[in-house]
Design a protein around this motif. Structure first.
Motif, mmCIF file in Angstrom:
data_model
loop_
_atom_site.group_PDB
_atom_site.id
_atom_site.type_symbol
_atom_site.label_atom_id
_atom_site.label_comp_id
_atom_site.label_asym_id
_atom_site.label_seq_id
_atom_site.Cartn_x
_atom_site.Cartn_y
_atom_site.Cartn_z
ATOM 1 N N PRO A 197 0.804 -1.235 0.000
ATOM 2 C CA PRO A 197 0.000 0.000 0.000
ATOM 3 C C PRO A 197 0.832 1.279 0.000
ATOM 4 C CG PRO A 197 -0.750 -1.550 1.704
ATOM 5 C CD PRO A 197 0.590 -2.014 1.223
ATOM 6 N N TRP A 198 2.150 1.177 0.176
ATOM 7 C CA TRP A 198 3.009 2.354 0.292
ATOM 8 C C TRP A 198 3.944 2.443 -0.900
ATOM 9 C CZ3 TRP A 198 1.727 5.335 4.458
ATOM 10 C CH2 TRP A 198 0.984 4.718 5.453
ATOM 11 N N GLN A 199 3.403 2.325 -2.093
ATOM 12 C CA GLN A 199 4.219 2.312 -3.306
ATOM 13 C C GLN A 199 5.053 3.585 -3.458
ATOM 14 O OE1 GLN A 199 4.510 -0.101 -5.680
ATOM 15 N NE2 GLN A 199 3.169 -1.553 -4.640
ATOM 16 N N ALA A 200 4.542 4.701 -2.988
ATOM 17 C CA ALA A 200 5.259 5.967 -3.162
ATOM 18 C C ALA A 200 6.581 5.986 -2.398
ATOM 19 C CB ALA A 200 4.383 7.133 -2.708
ATOM 20 N N TYR A 201 6.709 5.128 -1.401
ATOM 21 C CA TYR A 201 7.921 5.112 -0.573
ATOM 22 C C TYR A 201 8.921 4.051 -1.015
ATOM 23 C CZ TYR A 201 5.253 8.098 2.564
ATOM 24 O OH TYR A 201 4.515 9.140 3.093
ATOM 25 N N LEU A 202 8.642 3.376 -2.118
ATOM 26 C CA LEU A 202 9.539 2.321 -2.574
ATOM 27 C C LEU A 202 10.946 2.825 -2.907
ATOM 28 C CD1 LEU A 202 7.201 0.029 -4.703
ATOM 29 C CD2 LEU A 202 8.260 -0.469 -2.501
ATOM 30 N N PRO A 203 11.133 4.027 -3.497
ATOM 31 C CA PRO A 203 12.515 4.502 -3.708
ATOM 32 C C PRO A 203 13.308 4.591 -2.403
ATOM 33 C CG PRO A 203 11.000 5.790 -5.026
ATOM 34 C CD PRO A 203 10.156 4.930 -4.135
ATOM 35 N N TYR A 204 12.659 5.024 -1.324
ATOM 36 C CA TYR A 204 13.347 5.082 -0.031
ATOM 37 C C TYR A 204 13.719 3.669 0.447
ATOM 38 C CZ TYR A 204 11.558 9.877 0.204
ATOM 39 O OH TYR A 204 11.268 11.193 -0.050
ATOM 40 N N MET A 205 12.814 2.717 0.251
ATOM 41 C CA MET A 205 13.086 1.344 0.676
ATOM 42 C C MET A 205 14.213 0.738 -0.135
ATOM 43 S SD MET A 205 9.153 0.039 1.157
ATOM 44 C CE MET A 205 7.993 1.023 2.110
ATOM 45 N N MET A 206 14.277 1.086 -1.420
ATOM 46 C CA MET A 206 15.385 0.599 -2.242
ATOM 47 C C MET A 206 16.712 1.150 -1.741
ATOM 48 S SD MET A 206 13.454 1.078 -5.892
ATOM 49 C CE MET A 206 14.971 1.012 -6.838
ATOM 50 N N VAL A 207 16.723 2.409 -1.326
ATOM 51 C CA VAL A 207 17.954 2.999 -0.790
ATOM 52 C C VAL A 207 18.338 2.324 0.525
ATOM 53 C CG1 VAL A 207 18.976 5.111 0.125
ATOM 54 C CG2 VAL A 207 17.615 5.203 -1.951
ATOM 55 N N VAL A 208 17.351 1.989 1.357
ATOM 56 C CA VAL A 208 17.637 1.267 2.601
ATOM 57 C C VAL A 208 18.255 -0.099 2.279
ATOM 58 C CG1 VAL A 208 16.609 0.183 4.632
ATOM 59 C CG2 VAL A 208 15.881 2.468 3.943
ATOM 60 N N ALA A 209 17.710 -0.782 1.266
ATOM 61 C CA ALA A 209 18.291 -2.059 0.846
ATOM 62 C C ALA A 209 19.738 -1.876 0.405
ATOM 63 C CB ALA A 209 17.465 -2.664 -0.280
ATOM 64 N N ALA A 210 19.994 -0.828 -0.374
ATOM 65 C CA ALA A 210 21.361 -0.566 -0.830
ATOM 66 C C ALA A 210 22.279 -0.261 0.346
ATOM 67 C CB ALA A 210 21.369 0.596 -1.825
ATOM 68 N N SER A 211 21.769 0.475 1.335
ATOM 69 C CA SER A 211 22.594 0.781 2.507
ATOM 70 C C SER A 211 22.954 -0.487 3.268
ATOM 71 C CB SER A 211 21.859 1.766 3.426
ATOM 72 O OG SER A 211 20.741 1.164 4.046
ATOM 73 N N SER A 212 22.033 -1.456 3.289
ATOM 74 C CA SER A 212 22.341 -2.744 3.929
ATOM 75 C C SER A 212 23.482 -3.451 3.203
ATOM 76 C CB SER A 212 21.086 -3.633 3.935
ATOM 77 O OG SER A 212 21.403 -4.957 4.295
ATOM 78 N N PHE A 213 23.422 -3.487 1.866
ATOM 79 C CA PHE A 213 24.471 -4.146 1.094
ATOM 80 C C PHE A 213 25.821 -3.460 1.301
ATOM 81 C CE2 PHE A 213 21.009 -5.309 -2.220
ATOM 82 C CZ PHE A 213 20.493 -6.236 -1.344
ATOM 83 N N ILE A 214 25.810 -2.124 1.244
ATOM 84 C CA ILE A 214 27.061 -1.375 1.401
ATOM 85 C C ILE A 214 27.633 -1.588 2.795
ATOM 86 C CG2 ILE A 214 28.068 0.936 1.461
ATOM 87 C CD1 ILE A 214 25.997 1.727 -0.674
ATOM 88 N N TYR A 215 26.774 -1.559 3.810
ATOM 89 C CA TYR A 215 27.264 -1.720 5.182
ATOM 90 C C TYR A 215 27.896 -3.097 5.380
ATOM 91 C CZ TYR A 215 27.543 -2.049 10.197
ATOM 92 O OH TYR A 215 28.023 -2.229 11.468
ATOM 93 N N VAL A 216 27.208 -4.145 4.926
ATOM 94 C CA VAL A 216 27.738 -5.501 5.099
ATOM 95 C C VAL A 216 29.071 -5.641 4.358
ATOM 96 C CG1 VAL A 216 27.362 -7.929 4.543
ATOM 97 C CG2 VAL A 216 25.504 -6.576 5.509
ATOM 98 N N ALA A 217 29.143 -5.127 3.130
ATOM 99 C CA ALA A 217 30.373 -5.257 2.347
ATOM 100 C C ALA A 217 31.527 -4.498 2.984
ATOM 101 C CB ALA A 217 30.133 -4.765 0.920
ATOM 102 N N VAL A 218 31.270 -3.259 3.428
ATOM 103 C CA VAL A 218 32.350 -2.397 3.923
ATOM 104 C C VAL A 218 32.704 -2.715 5.371
ATOM 105 C CG1 VAL A 218 32.983 -0.007 4.413
ATOM 106 C CG2 VAL A 218 31.803 -0.564 2.293
#
Length: 283
Positions: A197-218
């Protein structure tokens, strides 16, 4: 179909990692984990920086807001790991890390349940991130799932070795790892119903996903690679890291070509020109 894909990939990640741990002996697993850590580093960084973040920044959301979200995501996962609720270690007594004797017994003994709880929360978060990515775009979901599975395999295999070295039976260690892995399925299903129901916030969620990947890698993977090794081992690290980056680069390039070749195909300019008015023949 989106829900089916989410359930399938979250379940597949746990099955592959547990199956690999069950099929291979501990010394060989130690060798595999070292290479998989390098590979997953490249996959995570490539997914975050070459695919997920560019897609998020192509949305209508202001870049400043997305950068703030990226910073907040990095701090969030840092604090979550501080609270021992976001564990992603790959350490075991055959991995050449400088741990004292009995390190694994301490990890899987008195603190074993906290380790399993932390991994379960980590897997749950991964499931939510996969759901958000699939809801944003199936292509983004597929690449995100690939990155998470690539990271989950060395994580779950490493946890299995820790439990076995600490005295757990193979079946018990595999059972605990499977239960922990199923938390990703729960996170994916809940994420699908709560995020939709919160489709408008999906870009923010994608950035959170990317931050998870970057944090784990670094924060976790690259420090494991930064140690004095024989030049051959260093070369292998670089090769596997490059393979991970190359895999994501090829996938992203293929998706872009597919997008241009289908729904996003370029329309010639003359196609948009109005048809000339029908002229009445002169009498």
């Amino acid at each position: 179909m989106t829900l089916f894909y989410i359930v399938a990939v979250t379940f597949l990640g746990g099955v592959i990692s547990v199956g690999l741990a069950a099929a291979v002996s501990a010394p060989l697993l130690g060798l595999i984990v070292r290479h998989l850590v390098s590979l997953s580093t490249g996959v995570l960084l490539g997914t975050a920086l070459l695919h997920v973040l560019p897609e998020a920044f192509e949305s209508d959301v202001a870049p400043h807001s997305l950068f703030l979200t990226l910073l907040g995501g990095l701090m969030f996962f840092f604090l979550l790991e501080k609270a021992e609720l976001y564990r992603h270690g790959h350490h075991h007594e055959h991995d050449d890390h400088d741990h004292h004797h009995g390190f694994d017994a301490e990890q899987a003994g008195r603190g074993g349940w906290s380790v399993l709880i932390g991994d379960s929360i980590h897997n749950f978060c991964d499931g939510v991130l996969i759901a958000a990515a699939f809801l944003a775009d199936p292509h983004i979901g597929a690449v995100t799932a690939l990155a998470i599975i690539a990271h989950e395999i060395p994580q779950e295999v490493g946890d299995y070795i820790v439990l076995v070295n600490a005295g757990f039976s193979r079946m018990r260690a595999l059972t605990y790892n499977m239960i922990s892995g199923l938390a990703a399925v729960v996170g994916g299903v809940l994420g699908y119903f709560l995020i939709a129901p919160w489709q408008a916030y999906l870009p923010y969620m994608m950035v959170v996903a990317a931050s998870s990947f970057i944090y784990v890698a670094v924060a976790d993977l690259i420090p494991q690679l930064q140690k004095r090794l024989h030049w051959r081992d260093t070369a292998l690290q670089i090769v596997w890291l490059a393979v991970g980056l190359g895999m994501i680069g090829l996938i992203v390039s293929g998706l872009h070509e597919q997008g241009h070749g289908t729904g996003h195909a370029h329309t010639p300019d003359h196609a948009h020109e109005p048809a000339p008015a029908e002229q009445t023949p002169a009498r």
